[in-house]
Design a protein around this motif. Sequence first.
Motif, PDB file in Angstrom:
ATOM      1  N   PHE A 157       0.834  -1.211   0.000  1.00 38.11           N
ATOM      2  CA  PHE A 157       0.000   0.000   0.000  1.00 38.11           C
ATOM      3  C   PHE A 157       0.865   1.256   0.000  1.00 38.11           C
ATOM      4  N   GLN A 161       2.054   1.639  -3.579  1.00 33.98           N
ATOM      5  CA  GLN A 161       0.929   2.049  -4.415  1.00 33.98           C
ATOM      6  C   GLN A 161       0.626   3.530  -4.232  1.00 33.98           C
ATOM      7  N   SER A 162       0.787   4.000  -3.014  1.00 33.77           N
ATOM      8  CA  SER A 162       0.515   5.407  -2.729  1.00 33.77           C
ATOM      9  C   SER A 162       1.582   6.318  -3.337  1.00 33.77           C
ATOM     10  N   GLN A 207      -9.383   0.140  -6.432  1.00 34.97           N
ATOM     11  CA  GLN A 207      -8.540   0.393  -5.265  1.00 34.97           C
ATOM     12  C   GLN A 207      -7.486   1.452  -5.557  1.00 34.97           C
ATOM     13  N   GLN A 208      -6.813   1.319  -6.701  1.00 40.87           N
ATOM     14  CA  GLN A 208      -5.741   2.250  -7.037  1.00 40.87           C
ATOM     15  C   GLN A 208      -6.292   3.651  -7.291  1.00 40.87           C
ATOM     16  N   MET A 263      -6.985   5.277  -4.001  1.00 38.02           N
ATOM     17  CA  MET A 263      -5.801   5.679  -3.245  1.00 38.02           C
ATOM     18  C   MET A 263      -5.254   7.039  -3.678  1.00 38.02           C
ATOM     19  N   ALA A 311      -2.838   5.529   2.639  1.00 43.22           N
ATOM     20  CA  ALA A 311      -2.480   4.130   2.445  1.00 43.22           C
ATOM     21  C   ALA A 311      -2.927   3.261   3.619  1.00 43.22           C
ATOM     22  N   SER A 340      -6.624   2.740   3.605  1.00 39.03           N
ATOM     23  CA  SER A 340      -6.962   1.889   2.463  1.00 39.03           C
ATOM     24  C   SER A 340      -6.820   0.410   2.807  1.00 39.03           C
ATOM     25  N   GLY A 341      -5.788   0.091   3.608  1.00 37.37           N
ATOM     26  CA  GLY A 341      -5.568  -1.300   3.988  1.00 37.37           C
ATOM     27  C   GLY A 341      -6.735  -1.877   4.760  1.00 37.37           C
ATOM     28  N   THR A 363      -9.886  -2.175   2.448  1.00 40.72           N
ATOM     29  CA  THR A 363      -9.750  -3.305   1.529  1.00 40.72           C
ATOM     30  C   THR A 363     -10.023  -4.621   2.240  1.00 40.72           C
ATOM     31  N   ALA A 389      -0.318  -2.799   6.815  1.00 41.18           N
ATOM     32  CA  ALA A 389      -0.474  -1.595   5.984  1.00 41.18           C
ATOM     33  C   ALA A 389      -0.464  -0.333   6.839  1.00 41.18           C
TER      34      ALA A 389
END
Length: 302
Positions: free
Chosen positions: A22, A25-26, A90-91, A94, A99, A102-103, A106, A255
């Motif tokens: 995460f 991804q962020s 999800q992306q 974000m 992040a 988001s974890g 999800t 995360a």
Amino acid sequence: MKKEIRAALMLLLVALIWGTAFVFQSTAMDHVGPFTYNMARGLLAGFSLIIIILIRPKKLIDRSHYIDKKFSVKAGVILGILLSFAQNLQQAGMVFTDAGKSGFLTTLYIAFLPIFYFLMGKKPDKKVVICVILAIIGLYFISIKKDFTIERGDFLILLSAVGFALHIIFIDTYSSKCDGIILSCSQFFVFGIISGIIAFFIEDINMSEILAAKTSIFYTGILSSGLAYTLSIIALRDIDATIGSLILSLESIIAALAAAILLKESMTAREMLGCLIVFIATILAQIPSEILIKPFNKKIRQ
């Protein structure tokens, strides 16, 4: 037992990789759009798995799965479509939210699983209903504002959790009938291609920007996607699904810790309370009812 221990360790590694992913991804969003990023990571994961397919020793190939390559590819296409839905939502989410949060959002896919199984004809027990109510309460504290609105990013990630729940159901359906690596390879190529098509129409695909995000793309493409997803497919064959889901749910805690340490993110007391409630709900959702009520039955008998 050895297989179960090995599977548990593999899933623990998966939870660690996914939880820290995460952060990557962020940070990737500082350079590229969400769909361009997913295109790059998906295609990288697919190509890395092709290499593994070509070089893996014959003794590691399960012949009963290896024979039916076409079915493995077809199943991978279906999983790739579902993964594209979940991962791209999800992306995109974000871009607008943290992040760490988001974890936890999800991880709500674990609470959604019993709902989908109910729609498929499996009657849920009272415990599942309680877990769903807890998850909704947790979601309220994490994302719902005083005027009963929800932030765009949180809503997108919540929808992605629905997609991940469907993805897991289909993995459970197909994994025992397929070559796990071919299945995973196929799904990532489909995921990368679909993401690329979306990026072509709504984003500016720039190679220099993709290279600027290479660290994030490498981590999520090779480790989070190629390695972790494949390990999860293989490991879930050799361990009870309940135990496997519990181990994977640690992803949310990892995360939050990774985001706090690496990104210096912090949550309000209200959001932390919501995360705690969501985590409790996801844990309870995967523990069989008979295990929960066993201690109380003993006390009643005494």
